[in-house]
Write a protein that holds these residues in place. Structure first.
Motif, mmCIF file in Angstrom:
data_model
loop_
_atom_site.group_PDB
_atom_site.id
_atom_site.type_symbol
_atom_site.label_atom_id
_atom_site.label_comp_id
_atom_site.label_asym_id
_atom_site.label_seq_id
_atom_site.Cartn_x
_atom_site.Cartn_y
_atom_site.Cartn_z
ATOM 1 N N SER A 28 0.671 -1.186 -0.029
ATOM 2 C CA SER A 28 0.104 -0.095 0.004
ATOM 3 C C SER A 28 0.687 1.214 0.010
ATOM 4 O O SER A 28 0.562 2.232 -0.586
ATOM 5 N N GLU B 214 2.432 1.658 -3.450
ATOM 6 C CA GLU B 214 1.477 1.911 -4.471
ATOM 7 C C GLU B 214 1.313 3.462 -4.113
ATOM 8 O O GLU B 214 1.053 4.509 -5.285
ATOM 9 N N GLU B 215 1.099 3.916 -3.128
ATOM 10 C CA GLU B 215 0.949 5.511 -2.787
ATOM 11 C C GLU B 215 2.126 6.226 -3.191
ATOM 12 O O GLU B 215 2.038 7.479 -3.754
ATOM 13 N N LYS C 76 1.875 2.326 -8.556
ATOM 14 C CA LYS C 76 1.790 0.951 -9.302
ATOM 15 C C LYS C 76 1.297 0.030 -8.008
ATOM 16 O O LYS C 76 1.615 0.041 -6.927
ATOM 17 N N ASP C 77 0.474 -0.825 -8.365
ATOM 18 C CA ASP C 77 -0.058 -1.528 -7.159
ATOM 19 C C ASP C 77 0.393 -3.013 -7.320
ATOM 20 O O ASP C 77 -0.147 -4.194 -6.864
ATOM 21 N N ASN C 78 1.874 -3.094 -7.640
ATOM 22 C CA ASN C 78 2.221 -4.255 -7.748
ATOM 23 C C ASN C 78 4.012 -4.029 -7.295
ATOM 24 O O ASN C 78 4.596 -2.884 -7.483
ATOM 25 N N SER D 252 0.812 -8.246 -5.583
ATOM 26 C CA SER D 252 -0.026 -7.513 -6.317
ATOM 27 C C SER D 252 -1.430 -7.293 -5.737
ATOM 28 O O SER D 252 -1.823 -8.276 -4.977
ATOM 29 N N ARG E 233 -7.736 -7.094 -0.201
ATOM 30 C CA ARG E 233 -6.153 -6.603 -0.239
ATOM 31 C C ARG E 233 -5.459 -7.653 0.427
ATOM 32 O O ARG E 233 -4.307 -8.423 0.308
#
Length: 444
Positions: free
Chosen positions: A145, A148-149, A153-155, A191, A201
């Motif tokens: 998380s 990603e911030e 990108k969420d991986n 991811s 998540r």
């Protein structure tokens, strides 16, 4: 040089014992064993007793020989496709504030964050109930998380450290009280797959971690003992992560007379050594408080950048913990029923027919079972593969006893509590906790 040294400093602020061991000879788990034995021996000597310590387990050499044999096993070689897929995952670099010519220990700075005792207690004692998680599930969900911030990108791919004392071979080598360097390091691809729901998540990261074969020990075996080119493919992930565990109020070193010294133990690495990762996160719980130290290259990142990232990690972790504590029910995910490779979407689809709390285990079908199931679906009225036995019983037969005995067979043999489903990507067999077997009584 010497591998082990001990120095007792007698000061006006109490006595301080410096215990130094080269990392070639000791890991985090070994420290616990040594400190426990040190405190035990001290207590025995203080009471004028003979020092008697618990027996050590298998030698490091015995383990190394067993490991080399295990590294050539079929079980380890079957992991190649998994690790190659991880190695081929696209790694998104973290945005940098500058460029560094070198990445040595002399270039390193660090930022430390600490959680309160309440925050730590909530994480260690209460947050695991909602999704049946381990601490790394929540720590790495918070880490993803935070990245990603930072990156959008969420991986992310993380080099994860493990204790390395996994089951190998036939489990004849007991290293539960063996001192040595067992630590493993292996890449983990994480991811969120576009999900924004905190519960999903957490479950996604949990299931991705459960899919790691034998907790990662095979990666190093394939890289250094294998015949392939895994070692050549290895490249460090942008971040290394290691949670060392809970060292307790006194780091497991016995009575109140012993406690961790507040004084620095000095520099443990030479300044010319090369750093491996852009960021390195090392955490532990000490005296009831979780703390993380994030190390970085001072030429690549400003202190404020890493401080922002650290605070983001802390905020996300506390939010996840509070979210978990607020959940009234404990949710089951595929790895809890033995099949971590099942997607969460397929698991949800299965639960529309078979509620999760009634499922004991999920298993794939054997090739022969797949053939039988295909034939059954193609020709539902076919008598193929049906087995029948009939008996003649002389005398009166109590149908109630027949029903009870027949039902007891299902309790004893899980295959008689198994149903087959074609929901999802592949057919599966679900072992149910209960499945009433029907006995029909027909008068002729």
């Amino acid at each position: 040089g010497p591998l082990v040294a001990g120095v007792l400093f007698k000061t006006g602020r109490g006595d301080h014992f410096l215990f130094a061991i080269h990392h070639l000879a000791v890991d985090g788990v070994s420290w616990r064993l040594l400190l426990e034995d040190l405190a035990t021996g001290y207590d025995q000597a203080k009471h004028k007793e003979a020092i008697r310590l618990p027996l050590k387990t298998a030698s490091f050499q015995q383990w190394a020989e067993a490991l080399a044999e295990y590294g050539q096993s079929r079980k380890v070689k079957k992991e190649q496709s998994y690790w190659r897929k991880v190695l081929n995952t696209t790694v998104t670099p973290f945005p940098k504030d500058g460029d560094a010519v070198n990445n040595r220990m002399s270039d390193e700075r660090h930022v430390t964050i600490q959680f309160t005792k309440k925050e730590t207690n909530d994480l260690l004692k209460d947050a695991n109930k909602a999704y049946r998680t381990e601490i790394n599930d929540l720590l790495l969900t918070a880490l993803l998380s935070a990245t990603e911030e930072w990156t959008g990108k969420d991986n992310v791919v993380v080099d994860l450290e493990g204790h390395g004392r996994e089951s190998i071979g036939d489990d004849t080598v007991d290293i539960s009280r063996t001192v040595g360097w067992f630590t493993t390091m292996f890449p983990v691809a994480l991811s969120f797959s576009g999900s924004y729901d905190p519960g999903e998540r957490i479950q996604m990261v949990k299931e991705q971690l459960r899919r790691i074969p034998n907790k990662g020990i095979g990666f190093g075996l394939l890289a250094y003992l294998g015949e392939g080119n895994e070692k050549e493919q290895m490249s460090p992930s942008p971040i290394g992560f290691n949670y060392l565990g809970d060292f307790g109020d006194h780091a497991g070193i016995g009575e109140q007379a012993w406690q961790m010294s507040p004084l620095s133990s000095g520099v443990s690495l030479g300044m010319k050594n090369h750093r491996i990762h852009a960021l390195e996160m090392n955490g532990m719980t000490l005296e009831g408080c979780l703390q993380f130290r994030i190390s970085f290259n001072r030429w690549e990142y400003q202190d404020a950048t890493i401080r922002t990232f650290a605070e983001s990690f802390k905020r996300h972790l506390n939010e996840l913990v509070n979210y978990c504590i607020a959940q009234e029910n404990s949710l089951i995910s595929p790895s809890d029923v033995g099949y971590a490779v099942l997607s969460l979407d397929a698991w949800k689809e299965i639960q529309t027919i078979h509620p999760a709390e009634l499922v004991e285990e999920i298993r794939p079908l054997s090739p022969m079972q797949e053939g039988i199931l295909f034939e059954g679906l193609k020709n539902p009225d076919s008598p193929a593969y049906f087995e029948q036995l009939s008996f003649i019983v002389n005398g009166d037969l109590d149908s109630t006893h027949v029903q009870d005995s027949f039902q007891d067979l299902a309790v004893r043999h899980d295959i008689l509590r198994t149903v087959f489903t074609t929901e999802g990507d592949q057919p599966l067999q679900l072992v149910l906790k209960q499945l009433p077997l029907e006995v029909k009584e027909v008068s002729l």
